[in-house]
Design a protein around this motif. Structure first.
Motif, PDB file in Angstrom:
ATOM      1  N   PHE A 194       0.828  -1.206   0.000  1.00  0.00           N
ATOM      2  CA  PHE A 194       0.000   0.000   0.000  1.00  0.00           C
ATOM      3  C   PHE A 194       0.864   1.257   0.000  1.00  0.00           C
ATOM      4  N   ARG A 195       2.018   1.193   0.642  1.00  0.00           N
ATOM      5  CA  ARG A 195       2.949   2.323   0.613  1.00  0.00           C
ATOM      6  C   ARG A 195       3.515   2.534  -0.793  1.00  0.00           C
ATOM      7  N   ALA A 196       3.888   1.440  -1.457  1.00  0.00           N
ATOM      8  CA  ALA A 196       4.432   1.553  -2.810  1.00  0.00           C
ATOM      9  C   ALA A 196       3.380   2.113  -3.769  1.00  0.00           C
ATOM     10  N   LEU A 197       2.145   1.643  -3.634  1.00  0.00           N
ATOM     11  CA  LEU A 197       1.057   2.186  -4.452  1.00  0.00           C
ATOM     12  C   LEU A 197       0.848   3.666  -4.159  1.00  0.00           C
ATOM     13  N   ALA A 198       0.904   4.044  -2.879  1.00  0.00           N
ATOM     14  CA  ALA A 198       0.713   5.444  -2.502  1.00  0.00           C
ATOM     15  C   ALA A 198       1.821   6.319  -3.074  1.00  0.00           C
ATOM     16  N   ASP A 199       3.047   5.803  -3.086  1.00  0.00           N
ATOM     17  CA  ASP A 199       4.148   6.574  -3.675  1.00  0.00           C
ATOM     18  C   ASP A 199       3.909   6.809  -5.159  1.00  0.00           C
ATOM     19  N   GLN A 200       3.454   5.784  -5.861  1.00  0.00           N
ATOM     20  CA  GLN A 200       3.189   5.927  -7.294  1.00  0.00           C
ATOM     21  C   GLN A 200       1.983   6.831  -7.574  1.00  0.00           C
ATOM     22  N   LEU A 201       0.946   6.699  -6.765  1.00  0.00           N
ATOM     23  CA  LEU A 201      -0.291   7.443  -7.015  1.00  0.00           C
ATOM     24  C   LEU A 201      -0.256   8.872  -6.483  1.00  0.00           C
ATOM     25  N   PHE A 202       0.360   9.047  -5.296  1.00  0.00           N
ATOM     26  CA  PHE A 202       0.308  10.333  -4.606  1.00  0.00           C
ATOM     27  C   PHE A 202       1.670  10.951  -4.340  1.00  0.00           C
ATOM     28  N   GLN A 203       2.758  10.276  -4.770  1.00  0.00           N
ATOM     29  CA  GLN A 203       4.112  10.741  -4.535  1.00  0.00           C
ATOM     30  C   GLN A 203       4.426  10.866  -3.036  1.00  0.00           C
ATOM     31  N   ASN A 204       3.788  10.024  -2.247  1.00  0.00           N
ATOM     32  CA  ASN A 204       4.016  10.058  -0.797  1.00  0.00           C
ATOM     33  C   ASN A 204       3.537   8.735  -0.209  1.00  0.00           C
ATOM     34  N   TYR A 221       7.478  -5.076  -1.368  1.00  0.00           N
ATOM     35  CA  TYR A 221       7.221  -4.255  -2.554  1.00  0.00           C
ATOM     36  C   TYR A 221       7.991  -2.944  -2.444  1.00  0.00           C
ATOM     37  N   ASN A 222       8.505  -2.471  -3.576  1.00  0.00           N
ATOM     38  CA  ASN A 222       9.069  -1.128  -3.684  1.00  0.00           C
ATOM     39  C   ASN A 222       8.432  -0.425  -4.875  1.00  0.00           C
ATOM     40  N   SER A 223       8.657   0.882  -4.954  1.00  0.00           N
ATOM     41  CA  SER A 223       8.135   1.716  -6.029  1.00  0.00           C
ATOM     42  C   SER A 223       9.229   1.907  -7.073  1.00  0.00           C
ATOM     43  N   LEU A 224       8.886   1.794  -8.366  1.00  0.00           N
ATOM     44  CA  LEU A 224       9.889   1.774  -9.435  1.00  0.00           C
ATOM     45  C   LEU A 224       9.917   3.055 -10.277  1.00  0.00           C
ATOM     46  N   TYR A 225      11.144   3.407 -10.676  1.00  0.00           N
ATOM     47  CA  TYR A 225      11.392   4.536 -11.568  1.00  0.00           C
ATOM     48  C   TYR A 225      12.533   4.169 -12.505  1.00  0.00           C
ATOM     49  N   GLU A 226      12.721   4.974 -13.532  1.00  0.00           N
ATOM     50  CA  GLU A 226      13.903   4.804 -14.359  1.00  0.00           C
ATOM     51  C   GLU A 226      15.144   5.145 -13.545  1.00  0.00           C
ATOM     52  N   ILE A 227      16.244   4.475 -13.855  1.00  0.00           N
ATOM     53  CA  ILE A 227      17.505   4.796 -13.187  1.00  0.00           C
ATOM     54  C   ILE A 227      17.816   6.276 -13.395  1.00  0.00           C
ATOM     55  N   GLY A 228      18.130   6.957 -12.322  1.00  0.00           N
ATOM     56  CA  GLY A 228      18.415   8.384 -12.385  1.00  0.00           C
ATOM     57  C   GLY A 228      17.220   9.261 -12.132  1.00  0.00           C
ATOM     58  N   ASP A 229      16.012   8.668 -12.123  1.00  0.00           N
ATOM     59  CA  ASP A 229      14.799   9.456 -11.937  1.00  0.00           C
ATOM     60  C   ASP A 229      14.115   9.207 -10.592  1.00  0.00           C
ATOM     61  N   VAL A 230      14.758   8.438  -9.712  1.00  0.00           N
ATOM     62  CA  VAL A 230      14.125   8.181  -8.412  1.00  0.00           C
ATOM     63  C   VAL A 230      14.065   9.496  -7.637  1.00  0.00           C
ATOM     64  N   PRO A 231      12.880   9.955  -7.287  1.00  0.00           N
ATOM     65  CA  PRO A 231      12.761  11.250  -6.605  1.00  0.00           C
ATOM     66  C   PRO A 231      13.250  11.178  -5.164  1.00  0.00           C
ATOM     67  N   THR A 232      13.611  12.322  -4.649  1.00  0.00           N
ATOM     68  CA  THR A 232      13.954  12.433  -3.232  1.00  0.00           C
ATOM     69  C   THR A 232      12.712  12.872  -2.484  1.00  0.00           C
ATOM     70  N   ARG A 233      12.238  12.016  -1.604  1.00  0.00           N
ATOM     71  CA  ARG A 233      11.044  12.339  -0.837  1.00  0.00           C
ATOM     72  C   ARG A 233      11.444  12.951   0.499  1.00  0.00           C
ATOM     73  N   VAL A 234      10.859  14.076   0.810  1.00  0.00           N
ATOM     74  CA  VAL A 234      11.092  14.694   2.111  1.00  0.00           C
ATOM     75  C   VAL A 234      10.068  14.143   3.082  1.00  0.00           C
ATOM     76  N   PRO A 235      10.510  13.454   4.147  1.00  0.00           N
ATOM     77  CA  PRO A 235       9.550  12.882   5.095  1.00  0.00           C
ATOM     78  C   PRO A 235       8.619  13.946   5.646  1.00  0.00           C
ATOM     79  N   ARG A 236       7.344  13.601   5.709  1.00  0.00           N
ATOM     80  CA  ARG A 236       6.357  14.511   6.252  1.00  0.00           C
ATOM     81  C   ARG A 236       6.498  14.576   7.762  1.00  0.00           C
ATOM     82  N   LYS A 237       6.642  15.782   8.319  1.00  0.00           N
ATOM     83  CA  LYS A 237       6.808  15.929   9.750  1.00  0.00           C
ATOM     84  C   LYS A 237       5.464  15.842  10.465  1.00  0.00           C
ATOM     85  N   LYS A 238       5.435  15.066  11.523  1.00  0.00           N
ATOM     86  CA  LYS A 238       4.257  15.006  12.359  1.00  0.00           C
ATOM     87  C   LYS A 238       4.205  16.257  13.232  1.00  0.00           C
ATOM     88  N   HIS A 239       2.998  16.639  13.598  1.00  0.00           N
ATOM     89  CA  HIS A 239       2.869  17.899  14.320  1.00  0.00           C
ATOM     90  C   HIS A 239       3.524  17.883  15.690  1.00  0.00           C
TER      91      HIS A 239
END
Length: 226
Positions: free
Chosen positions: A100-110, A205-223
């Motif tokens: 579900f995390r891998a799907l969320a990364d692909q669908l919502f970039q998070n 499961y992991n989320s896939l991208y082309e080599i060189g295109d894996v984005p850098t995700r900034v972790p969302r800070k909890k309040h």
């Protein structure tokens, strides 16, 4: 082996009805943003890898986990395939929610939106029972109740339900020795996006991208964090 201990946390985990559930309107807004760009990236990979032969997808639940020695070999097989196809993995947390995390990364970039993805998959399973119950070798109500829980591993039935719910073609590069590439199509064939996942078979499961295109995700800070 991020998720090798089956249900280490899943059986006692809370469902997505916890206080941390994402606001659906926020999710819908995120999904609507830059939709053309999200769709373009998935279709770009699909076009580049159009020569790959896929097998027919049969939804199924997880029945057994490979032995450690087999899992290590499988991981090496997957790594070799990804390198051959020019793909790289966005590493997904191994907390039992990886599908579900891998799907969320692909669908919502998070990947943090995995609770929303699980909730939508649960709705699909619940309201379209006739589509899926034939693939579930247990009481169907017990199965979907289990899948509602955070930390419960997703399977090939939940992947089909996700494809159907989100109108997505899910492309999975696997470590299976006889099936390197699987395509999961929504049953109504009304495609709105293409999703790419890797699957270290029955482990992670992991989320896939082309080599060189894996984005850098900034972790969302909890309040409550500083």
């Amino acid at each position: 082996m991020a998720e090798y201990s089956r249900n280490a946390s899943g059986s006692s985990s809370s469902s997505f009805n916890s206080d941390n559930t994402e606001d659906d309107q926020t999710i819908a807004h995120i999904l609507a943003q830059d939709e053309d760009e999200k769709s373009r990236l998935g279709h770009k990979l699909l076009k580049r890898l159009s020569h790959l032969d896929s097998i027919s997808h049969t939804p199924r639940v997880i029945t057994e986990i490979p032995e450690a020695s087999d899992a290590t070999v499988d991981h090496d097989i997957l790594a070799e395939r990804l390198a051959t196809y020019g793909l790289a993995e966005m590493q997904i947390d191994g907390d039992g929610n990886c599908q579900f995390r891998a799907l969320a990364d692909q669908l919502f970039q998070n990947q943090d939106y995995h609770k929303h993805v699980r909730k939508e998959v649960y709705k699909q399973l619940k309201h379209s029972r006739k589509l899926y119950e034939g693939y579930v070798p247990m009481k169907y109500r017990r199965y979907i109740k289990t899948m509602k829980k955070l930390g419960e591993w997703g399977d090939h039935v939940t992947l089909q339900a996700a494809a159907d719910r989100f109108g997505a073609k899910i492309c999975v590069v696997t470590s299976f020795r006889d099936a390197s590439y699987i395509e999961i199509l929504p049953k109504d064939r009304n495609l709105s996006r293409v999703v790419w996942l890797s699957f270290w078979s029955e482990i992670h499961y992991n989320s896939l991208y082309e080599i060189g295109d894996v984005p850098t995700r900034v972790p969302r800070k909890k309040h409550w964090l500083f």
